[in-house]
Design an enzyme around this catalytic site. Structure first.
Site, PDB file in Angstrom:
ATOM      1  N   HIS A  35      11.467  -5.417   9.432  1.00  0.00           N
ATOM      2  CA  HIS A  35      10.030  -5.243   9.663  1.00  0.00           C
ATOM      3  C   HIS A  35       9.410  -6.322  10.559  1.00  0.00           C
ATOM      4  O   HIS A  35       8.397  -6.929  10.200  1.00  0.00           O
ATOM      5  CB  HIS A  35       9.287  -5.173   8.328  1.00  0.00           C
ATOM      6  CG  HIS A  35       9.305  -3.815   7.706  1.00  0.00           C
ATOM      7  ND1 HIS A  35       8.806  -2.687   8.329  1.00  0.00           N
ATOM      8  CD2 HIS A  35       9.789  -3.393   6.506  1.00  0.00           C
ATOM      9  CE1 HIS A  35       8.976  -1.641   7.546  1.00  0.00           C
ATOM     10  NE2 HIS A  35       9.587  -2.038   6.441  1.00  0.00           N
ATOM     11  N   ASN A  44      12.589   5.082   8.285  1.00  0.00           N
ATOM     12  CA  ASN A  44      11.395   5.920   8.444  1.00  0.00           C
ATOM     13  C   ASN A  44      10.380   5.302   9.401  1.00  0.00           C
ATOM     14  O   ASN A  44       9.545   6.004   9.985  1.00  0.00           O
ATOM     15  CB  ASN A  44      10.741   6.187   7.086  1.00  0.00           C
ATOM     16  CG  ASN A  44      10.216   4.938   6.417  1.00  0.00           C
ATOM     17  OD1 ASN A  44      10.960   3.987   6.182  1.00  0.00           O
ATOM     18  ND2 ASN A  44       8.934   4.924   6.080  1.00  0.00           N
ATOM     19  N   HIS A  45      10.436   3.987   9.621  1.00  0.00           N
ATOM     20  CA  HIS A  45       9.513   3.364  10.570  1.00  0.00           C
ATOM     21  C   HIS A  45       9.998   3.480  12.014  1.00  0.00           C
ATOM     22  O   HIS A  45       9.237   3.157  12.932  1.00  0.00           O
ATOM     23  CB  HIS A  45       9.277   1.898  10.206  1.00  0.00           C
ATOM     24  CG  HIS A  45       8.270   1.722   9.111  1.00  0.00           C
ATOM     25  ND1 HIS A  45       6.948   1.403   9.351  1.00  0.00           N
ATOM     26  CD2 HIS A  45       8.387   1.859   7.772  1.00  0.00           C
ATOM     27  CE1 HIS A  45       6.299   1.335   8.202  1.00  0.00           C
ATOM     28  NE2 HIS A  45       7.153   1.617   7.227  1.00  0.00           N
ATOM     29  N   ARG A  87       5.021   9.906  -1.380  1.00  0.00           N
ATOM     30  CA  ARG A  87       4.910   9.389  -0.019  1.00  0.00           C
ATOM     31  C   ARG A  87       4.508  10.489   0.967  1.00  0.00           C
ATOM     32  O   ARG A  87       4.052  10.201   2.070  1.00  0.00           O
ATOM     33  CB  ARG A  87       6.236   8.781   0.442  1.00  0.00           C
ATOM     34  CG  ARG A  87       6.672   7.513  -0.282  1.00  0.00           C
ATOM     35  CD  ARG A  87       8.008   7.064   0.284  1.00  0.00           C
ATOM     36  NE  ARG A  87       8.597   5.899  -0.347  1.00  0.00           N
ATOM     37  CZ  ARG A  87       8.432   4.641   0.055  1.00  0.00           C
ATOM     38  NH1 ARG A  87       7.668   4.386   1.109  1.00  0.00           N
ATOM     39  NH2 ARG A  87       9.030   3.645  -0.567  1.00  0.00           N
ATOM     40  N   HIS A 107      14.413   0.426   2.093  1.00  0.00           N
ATOM     41  CA  HIS A 107      13.178   1.216   1.990  1.00  0.00           C
ATOM     42  C   HIS A 107      12.127   0.694   1.025  1.00  0.00           C
ATOM     43  O   HIS A 107      10.962   1.030   1.167  1.00  0.00           O
ATOM     44  CB  HIS A 107      13.555   2.656   1.632  1.00  0.00           C
ATOM     45  CG  HIS A 107      12.479   3.675   1.843  1.00  0.00           C
ATOM     46  ND1 HIS A 107      11.620   3.661   2.927  1.00  0.00           N
ATOM     47  CD2 HIS A 107      12.127   4.771   1.104  1.00  0.00           C
ATOM     48  CE1 HIS A 107      10.799   4.699   2.850  1.00  0.00           C
ATOM     49  NE2 HIS A 107      11.084   5.376   1.753  1.00  0.00           N
ATOM     50  N   ASP A 145      15.656  -3.790   5.199  1.00  0.00           N
ATOM     51  CA  ASP A 145      14.483  -3.849   6.079  1.00  0.00           C
ATOM     52  C   ASP A 145      14.291  -5.238   6.692  1.00  0.00           C
ATOM     53  O   ASP A 145      14.475  -6.259   6.022  1.00  0.00           O
ATOM     54  CB  ASP A 145      13.221  -3.499   5.288  1.00  0.00           C
ATOM     55  CG  ASP A 145      13.252  -2.098   4.690  1.00  0.00           C
ATOM     56  OD1 ASP A 145      14.309  -1.694   4.184  1.00  0.00           O
ATOM     57  OD2 ASP A 145      12.208  -1.428   4.710  1.00  0.00           O
ATOM     58  N   ASP A 162       7.255  -2.654  12.805  1.00  0.00           N
ATOM     59  CA  ASP A 162       6.022  -2.552  12.009  1.00  0.00           C
ATOM     60  C   ASP A 162       5.882  -3.725  11.042  1.00  0.00           C
ATOM     61  O   ASP A 162       6.852  -4.384  10.688  1.00  0.00           O
ATOM     62  CB  ASP A 162       5.943  -1.231  11.236  1.00  0.00           C
ATOM     63  CG  ASP A 162       5.611  -0.044  12.118  1.00  0.00           C
ATOM     64  OD1 ASP A 162       5.024  -0.255  13.196  1.00  0.00           O
ATOM     65  OD2 ASP A 162       5.948   1.093  11.743  1.00  0.00           O
ATOM     66  N   ARG A 163       4.637  -3.923  10.619  1.00  0.00           N
ATOM     67  CA  ARG A 163       4.260  -4.929   9.626  1.00  0.00           C
ATOM     68  C   ARG A 163       4.326  -6.347  10.186  1.00  0.00           C
ATOM     69  O   ARG A 163       3.335  -7.060  10.205  1.00  0.00           O
ATOM     70  CB  ARG A 163       5.131  -4.841   8.365  1.00  0.00           C
ATOM     71  CG  ARG A 163       5.246  -3.467   7.755  1.00  0.00           C
ATOM     72  CD  ARG A 163       3.974  -3.015   7.096  1.00  0.00           C
ATOM     73  NE  ARG A 163       4.194  -1.829   6.258  1.00  0.00           N
ATOM     74  CZ  ARG A 163       3.242  -1.180   5.623  1.00  0.00           C
ATOM     75  NH1 ARG A 163       1.996  -1.594   5.711  1.00  0.00           N
ATOM     76  NH2 ARG A 163       3.517  -0.111   4.889  1.00  0.00           N
ATOM     77  N   HIS A 175      18.808   4.693   4.929  1.00  0.00           N
ATOM     78  CA  HIS A 175      17.589   3.909   4.716  1.00  0.00           C
ATOM     79  C   HIS A 175      16.882   4.311   3.424  1.00  0.00           C
ATOM     80  O   HIS A 175      16.492   3.456   2.625  1.00  0.00           O
ATOM     81  CB  HIS A 175      16.620   4.070   5.882  1.00  0.00           C
ATOM     82  CG  HIS A 175      15.362   3.290   5.675  1.00  0.00           C
ATOM     83  ND1 HIS A 175      15.323   1.929   5.783  1.00  0.00           N
ATOM     84  CD2 HIS A 175      14.104   3.669   5.315  1.00  0.00           C
ATOM     85  CE1 HIS A 175      14.100   1.497   5.503  1.00  0.00           C
ATOM     86  NE2 HIS A 175      13.347   2.535   5.222  1.00  0.00           N
ATOM     87  N   ASP A 209      14.257   0.299   9.536  1.00  0.00           N
ATOM     88  CA  ASP A 209      12.949  -0.360   9.405  1.00  0.00           C
ATOM     89  C   ASP A 209      12.971  -1.748  10.033  1.00  0.00           C
ATOM     90  O   ASP A 209      12.797  -2.767   9.371  1.00  0.00           O
ATOM     91  CB  ASP A 209      12.492  -0.420   7.947  1.00  0.00           C
ATOM     92  CG  ASP A 209      11.781   0.859   7.515  1.00  0.00           C
ATOM     93  OD1 ASP A 209      11.922   1.871   8.218  1.00  0.00           O
ATOM     94  OD2 ASP A 209      11.084   0.838   6.479  1.00  0.00           O
TER      95      ASP A 209
END
Length: 357
Positions: free
Chosen positions: A90, A161-162, A258, A285, A88, A132-133, A210, A129
């Site tokens: 992010h 998944n993001h 989740r 992940h 990730d 995001d964040r 992922h 990923d």
């Protein structure tokens, strides 16, 4: 436009001469466009000028070209080593630049300081990923898209998944695109995400994704029946590959808290590896404090490449290098403050234990 192309050095510079023997496209409007994008994103980029370096129409053009490239690929990739596997990111763009500088921008040939010979060109597999964040998801995704387009045999990108509308509308990416540019850029990214591959097999023995494994995946070739573009649903093989997690609490498979994907235990992992004639699973992940974490007698490893995640964790980042013999080496890295915080915590814990004694 300058003639230099930014390829990193292990010493930390973001610029170095192009290595002799590196396979580069040499002309054409698309090539010049990609070179210009990467030069600006690497050599000129700073947080204070990020909004003026690249226009929205250029980002959208990049998304459409990346979408065409992903659509031409399979849903699963067959990759030969050597390869460096990253987890990730992010939106932590400055950490991405630091990582590429540390381990070499493609197609730079890292220099072996002991033998004074050039090792094979650096190649990367990212496990998803990207958005995001963090604060700079647009730059993170755009640099990797541009590198993937310019060096398709050296940069491989999987979907996390993001990279799904249902997730990135909630965790920052939608807000970033809409605030800095417009909803049009956000939609262009979604069109591209929906065409990205979701797993890769390295040297026919290491499967990378992922999230995790799936009880319903009988053969990786079966993924080719998935029509693209596609959204990742809450259930099914794509969901499992993007969302699932290992756990010591069960043996087989269970629904994930989740709300998508599944949980799987050691027996499920062993059965999956035997069925697919694999030796190892590499996934991302989950935040792991050392940047990597093994599971199931080292048959699965989690790689997380965003150090000091969100500014709230004192975690390392890590990457895993796989050589031609499928021998694996993991490198962890972090900011100085992470070491400082960890040393302070260890000292405080030592004082506490001595007082209790």
């Amino acid at each position: 436009m300058g003639d230099d192309f930014p390829v990193g050095e292990a010493q930390g510079s973001l610029k170095a001469p192009i290595a002799e023997g590196a396979e580069l496209p040499t002309n054409g409007k698309v090539y010049e466009f990609l070179r210009s994008m990467i030069n600006r994103l690497v050599d000129e980029w700073m947080p204070g000028v990020c909004q003026t370096l690249i226009e929205e129409r250029e980002y959208i053009e990049l998304c459409y070209r990346a979408r065409e490239a992903f659509w031409a690929d399979k849903v699963w990739l067959e990759i030969e080593p050597p390869i460096t596997i990253c987890g990730d990111i992010h939106g932590q763009y400055e950490d991405l630049l630091a990582m590429l500088s540390m381990f070499s921008f493609p197609p730079h040939f890292p220099l072996d300081k002991d033998s004074k010979v050039l090792s094979p060109p650096q190649r990367y597999l990212f496990l998803g990923d990207y958005v995001d964040r963090g604060p700079f998801s647009i730059e993170t995704m755009s640099l990797l898209f541009a590198l993937r387009l310019l060096y398709p045999d050296k940069i491989y990108l999987l979907r996390g998944n993001h990279e799904c509308r249902a997730v990135n509308t909630q965790y920052g990416f939608y807000f970033e695109c809409n605030k800095r540019f417009s909803i049009n850029l956000y939609e262009a990214f979604q069109y591209t995400f929906n065409c990205m591959p979701i797993c890769a097999r390295v040297g026919k023995r290491i499967l990378c994704m992922h999230g995790g494994i799936s009880a319903d995946l009988l053969n990786v070739e079966d993924l080719e029946v998935i029509p693209r573009p596609f959204e990742v649903a809450d259930q099914g093989v794509p969901s499992d590959l993007c969302w699932s997690d290992p756990t010591e609490l069960i043996k087989g498979y269970e629904f994930s808290p989740r709300g998508a994907g599944c949980l799987f235990g050691r027996e499920a992992l062993d059965d999956f590896l035997a069925r697919h004639e694999l030796e190892m699973i590499v996934r991302a992940h989950q935040v792991v404090m050392d940047g990597y974490e093994f599971f199931g007698d080292r048959k699965l490893v989690t790689i997380f490449s965003a150090p000091s995640y969100c500014g709230h964790f004192d975690n390392f980042g890590a990457v895993m290098h796989v050589n031609e013999k499928l021998e694996c080496t993991i490198n962890s890295f972090c900011e100085n403050k992470v070491m400082t915080n960890r040393e302070a915590a260890a000292k405080a814990d030592k004082v506490k234990r001595s007082e209790e004694e």
